[in-house]
Every structure is written in C-alpha cells, then in structure tokens.
Design a protein around this motif. Structure first.
Motif, PDB file in Angstrom:
ATOM      1  N   SER A  31      17.215 -46.188  44.878  1.00 37.11           N
ATOM      2  CA  SER A  31      16.466 -45.040  45.384  1.00 37.11           C
ATOM      3  C   SER A  31      15.615 -44.492  44.251  1.00 37.11           C
ATOM      4  O   SER A  31      16.126 -44.221  43.164  1.00 37.11           O
ATOM      5  CB  SER A  31      17.404 -43.962  45.902  1.00 37.11           C
ATOM      6  OG  SER A  31      18.118 -44.432  47.010  1.00 37.11           O
ATOM      7  N   PRO A  32      14.330 -44.330  44.484  1.00 34.56           N
ATOM      8  CA  PRO A  32      13.445 -43.894  43.403  1.00 34.56           C
ATOM      9  C   PRO A  32      13.548 -42.402  43.136  1.00 34.56           C
ATOM     10  O   PRO A  32      14.078 -41.640  43.952  1.00 34.56           O
ATOM     11  CB  PRO A  32      12.058 -44.247  43.943  1.00 34.56           C
ATOM     12  CG  PRO A  32      12.202 -44.105  45.423  1.00 34.56           C
ATOM     13  CD  PRO A  32      13.601 -44.584  45.728  1.00 34.56           C
ATOM     14  N   ALA A  33      13.031 -42.028  41.993  1.00 33.81           N
ATOM     15  CA  ALA A  33      12.898 -40.600  41.687  1.00 33.81           C
ATOM     16  C   ALA A  33      11.919 -39.995  42.688  1.00 33.81           C
ATOM     17  O   ALA A  33      11.164 -40.703  43.344  1.00 33.81           O
ATOM     18  CB  ALA A  33      12.385 -40.435  40.256  1.00 33.81           C
ATOM     19  N   ARG A  34      11.938 -38.694  42.775  1.00 32.77           N
ATOM     20  CA  ARG A  34      11.041 -37.982  43.689  1.00 32.77           C
ATOM     21  C   ARG A  34      10.114 -37.082  42.880  1.00 32.77           C
ATOM     22  O   ARG A  34      10.499 -36.541  41.853  1.00 32.77           O
ATOM     23  CB  ARG A  34      11.828 -37.133  44.681  1.00 32.77           C
ATOM     24  CG  ARG A  34      12.745 -37.911  45.609  1.00 32.77           C
ATOM     25  CD  ARG A  34      11.971 -38.520  46.732  1.00 32.77           C
ATOM     26  NE  ARG A  34      12.826 -39.224  47.681  1.00 32.77           N
ATOM     27  CZ  ARG A  34      12.524 -39.359  48.948  1.00 32.77           C
ATOM     28  NH1 ARG A  34      11.429 -38.829  49.438  1.00 32.77           N
ATOM     29  NH2 ARG A  34      13.321 -40.030  49.738  1.00 32.77           N
ATOM     30  N   GLU A  36       7.583 -33.655  42.624  1.00 31.03           N
ATOM     31  CA  GLU A  36       7.783 -32.264  43.025  1.00 31.03           C
ATOM     32  C   GLU A  36       7.490 -32.060  44.501  1.00 31.03           C
ATOM     33  O   GLU A  36       8.067 -31.204  45.157  1.00 31.03           O
ATOM     34  CB  GLU A  36       6.913 -31.341  42.172  1.00 31.03           C
ATOM     35  CG  GLU A  36       7.397 -31.203  40.749  1.00 31.03           C
ATOM     36  CD  GLU A  36       6.545 -30.235  39.948  1.00 31.03           C
ATOM     37  OE1 GLU A  36       5.854 -29.391  40.536  1.00 31.03           O
ATOM     38  OE2 GLU A  36       6.596 -30.330  38.705  1.00 31.03           O
ATOM     39  N   GLY A  37       6.591 -32.880  45.036  1.00 36.08           N
ATOM     40  CA  GLY A  37       6.265 -32.809  46.460  1.00 36.08           C
ATOM     41  C   GLY A  37       7.205 -33.637  47.317  1.00 36.08           C
ATOM     42  O   GLY A  37       6.965 -33.835  48.496  1.00 36.08           O
ATOM     43  N   ASN A  38       8.282 -34.171  46.723  1.00 31.61           N
ATOM     44  CA  ASN A  38       9.318 -34.963  47.384  1.00 31.61           C
ATOM     45  C   ASN A  38       8.838 -36.356  47.815  1.00 31.61           C
ATOM     46  O   ASN A  38       9.400 -36.957  48.714  1.00 31.61           O
ATOM     47  CB  ASN A  38       9.940 -34.208  48.566  1.00 31.61           C
ATOM     48  CG  ASN A  38      11.336 -34.722  48.879  1.00 31.61           C
ATOM     49  OD1 ASN A  38      12.048 -35.191  47.994  1.00 31.61           O
ATOM     50  ND2 ASN A  38      11.711 -34.647  50.138  1.00 31.61           N
ATOM     51  N   TYR A  39       7.790 -36.866  47.169  1.00 30.29           N
ATOM     52  CA  TYR A  39       7.351 -38.233  47.430  1.00 30.29           C
ATOM     53  C   TYR A  39       8.134 -39.185  46.550  1.00 30.29           C
ATOM     54  O   TYR A  39       8.492 -38.858  45.414  1.00 30.29           O
ATOM     55  CB  TYR A  39       5.854 -38.398  47.129  1.00 30.29           C
ATOM     56  CG  TYR A  39       4.959 -37.672  48.106  1.00 30.29           C
ATOM     57  CD1 TYR A  39       4.697 -38.206  49.359  1.00 30.29           C
ATOM     58  CD2 TYR A  39       4.386 -36.447  47.769  1.00 30.29           C
ATOM     59  CE1 TYR A  39       3.883 -37.548  50.261  1.00 30.29           C
ATOM     60  CE2 TYR A  39       3.566 -35.770  48.658  1.00 30.29           C
ATOM     61  CZ  TYR A  39       3.318 -36.335  49.905  1.00 30.29           C
ATOM     62  OH  TYR A  39       2.515 -35.666  50.785  1.00 30.29           O
ATOM     63  N   ARG A  40       8.382 -40.389  47.072  1.00 35.03           N
ATOM     64  CA  ARG A  40       9.040 -41.417  46.259  1.00 35.03           C
ATOM     65  C   ARG A  40       8.113 -41.792  45.108  1.00 35.03           C
ATOM     66  O   ARG A  40       6.914 -41.925  45.299  1.00 35.03           O
ATOM     67  CB  ARG A  40       9.347 -42.645  47.103  1.00 35.03           C
ATOM     68  CG  ARG A  40      10.456 -42.461  48.110  1.00 35.03           C
ATOM     69  CD  ARG A  40      10.530 -43.696  49.013  1.00 35.03           C
ATOM     70  NE  ARG A  40      11.726 -43.732  49.807  1.00 35.03           N
ATOM     71  CZ  ARG A  40      11.850 -43.179  51.004  1.00 35.03           C
ATOM     72  NH1 ARG A  40      10.843 -42.520  51.533  1.00 35.03           N
ATOM     73  NH2 ARG A  40      12.981 -43.263  51.667  1.00 35.03           N
ATOM     74  N   SER A  41       8.692 -42.043  43.948  1.00 36.10           N
ATOM     75  CA  SER A  41       7.934 -42.385  42.751  1.00 36.10           C
ATOM     76  C   SER A  41       8.536 -43.643  42.120  1.00 36.10           C
ATOM     77  O   SER A  41       9.611 -43.597  41.525  1.00 36.10           O
ATOM     78  CB  SER A  41       7.976 -41.212  41.760  1.00 36.10           C
ATOM     79  OG  SER A  41       7.239 -41.527  40.608  1.00 36.10           O
ATOM     80  N   TYR A  42       7.849 -44.764  42.293  1.00 33.85           N
ATOM     81  CA  TYR A  42       8.351 -46.064  41.832  1.00 33.85           C
ATOM     82  C   TYR A  42       7.784 -46.417  40.462  1.00 33.85           C
ATOM     83  O   TYR A  42       6.645 -46.100  40.148  1.00 33.85           O
ATOM     84  CB  TYR A  42       7.981 -47.157  42.837  1.00 33.85           C
ATOM     85  CG  TYR A  42       8.637 -46.967  44.163  1.00 33.85           C
ATOM     86  CD1 TYR A  42       9.895 -47.498  44.416  1.00 33.85           C
ATOM     87  CD2 TYR A  42       8.007 -46.248  45.179  1.00 33.85           C
ATOM     88  CE1 TYR A  42      10.509 -47.317  45.639  1.00 33.85           C
ATOM     89  CE2 TYR A  42       8.615 -46.067  46.407  1.00 33.85           C
ATOM     90  CZ  TYR A  42       9.865 -46.604  46.632  1.00 33.85           C
ATOM     91  OH  TYR A  42      10.466 -46.422  47.842  1.00 33.85           O
ATOM     92  N   LEU A  43       8.597 -47.141  39.694  1.00 38.40           N
ATOM     93  CA  LEU A  43       8.225 -47.557  38.348  1.00 38.40           C
ATOM     94  C   LEU A  43       7.815 -49.035  38.350  1.00 38.40           C
ATOM     95  O   LEU A  43       8.085 -49.761  39.308  1.00 38.40           O
ATOM     96  CB  LEU A  43       9.404 -47.338  37.398  1.00 38.40           C
ATOM     97  CG  LEU A  43       9.863 -45.885  37.284  1.00 38.40           C
ATOM     98  CD1 LEU A  43      11.118 -45.794  36.437  1.00 38.40           C
ATOM     99  CD2 LEU A  43       8.750 -45.015  36.712  1.00 38.40           C
TER     100      LEU A  43
END
Length: 132
Positions: A31-34, A36-43
């Motif tokens: 599960s990716p980090a989120r 501030e707007g609660n969107y998934r953030s992938y590396l």
C-alpha cells in the motif's frame, strides 16, 4: 524520478488503475503512502515491481508464483535455485498446455476435414462433438 499517482503508474506500465488496486489487495504491491489530498503516491521501486508483475503475468505465471518470485528477489545473497525451480515447474505446465492444445487441434482438424457438406443431420462435426 518523483512520486507517481496511480494514473501515472497505470500509464507507465500499461496496467489499469483497477489492476493496480487489485495487486495491492493481493499483497503483490505494498500500500503506497498518501499525499495530503489522500491520493496514492508511488515510488520508482513500485514502478519496477509492477512492471515485473505485468511481465510475469504475460508469461502466464500465477499470482502465487509471482508472489514467491518477488519474495525471492528480495534475498540478494540467496542461491537462485528456487527461482529455477519455479520457472521449471511453470515451463512444465506450459508444455502440458501445448500438448493439450495440439491434441485439440488434431481433433478439430480431423472433424473439419471429415465434413463433406450436406445437411445438419449428416454433419460429421456435430456428430463428433455430440455426447454419447
């Protein structure tokens, strides 16, 4: 490379957003980090992992086989014999499927070549496929 949204990750890998979410639920992608707007953030590592998953799926590996391969890939100092075993089992399954398809092809080809036209009542193809 900066973090990717799920849409950008999907576009970069050719996967759909729903497929990425499915792989997250299946535990193949963490599960990716989120944001501030609660969107998934992938590396970038997620991008590489998803490309690996997509490619192994294209080659017909099951999710369990992929999970095992991913687990093994994290053990950099380990002998690769386990990976060879998974690949060899998969190859044997591919060979079995090819043999089954070749048998199916021979049966269909024989049924088609035995057809001399005529009415449905005389159809050799339907006769071959009819249950006893």
């Amino acid at each position: 490379m900066k973090a990717l949204t799920i849409g950008k990750l999907a576009k970069a890998t050719g996967a759909t957003v729903e497929t990425i979410r499915y792989y997250e639920r299946a535990g193949l992608i963490a599960s990716p980090a989120r944001t501030e707007g609660n969107y998934r953030s992938y590396l970038p590592d997620d991008l590489h992992r998803l490309r690996f998953i997509r490619r192994t799926r294209e080659l017909g590996f099951s999710l369990d086989e992929i999970r095992a391969l991913l687990d093994l890939s994290g053990q950099k100092d380990r002998d690769c014999g386990s990976v060879d075993e998974i690949a060899a089992r998969h190859l044997a399954e591919v060979d079995r499927k090819i043999a089954d398809l070749m048998a199916l092809r021979r049966e269909l080809s024989g049924a088609i070549s035995s057809c001399s036209g005529g009415t449905m009542a005389e159809c050799r193809i339907l006769e071959v496929f009819a249950p006893d």
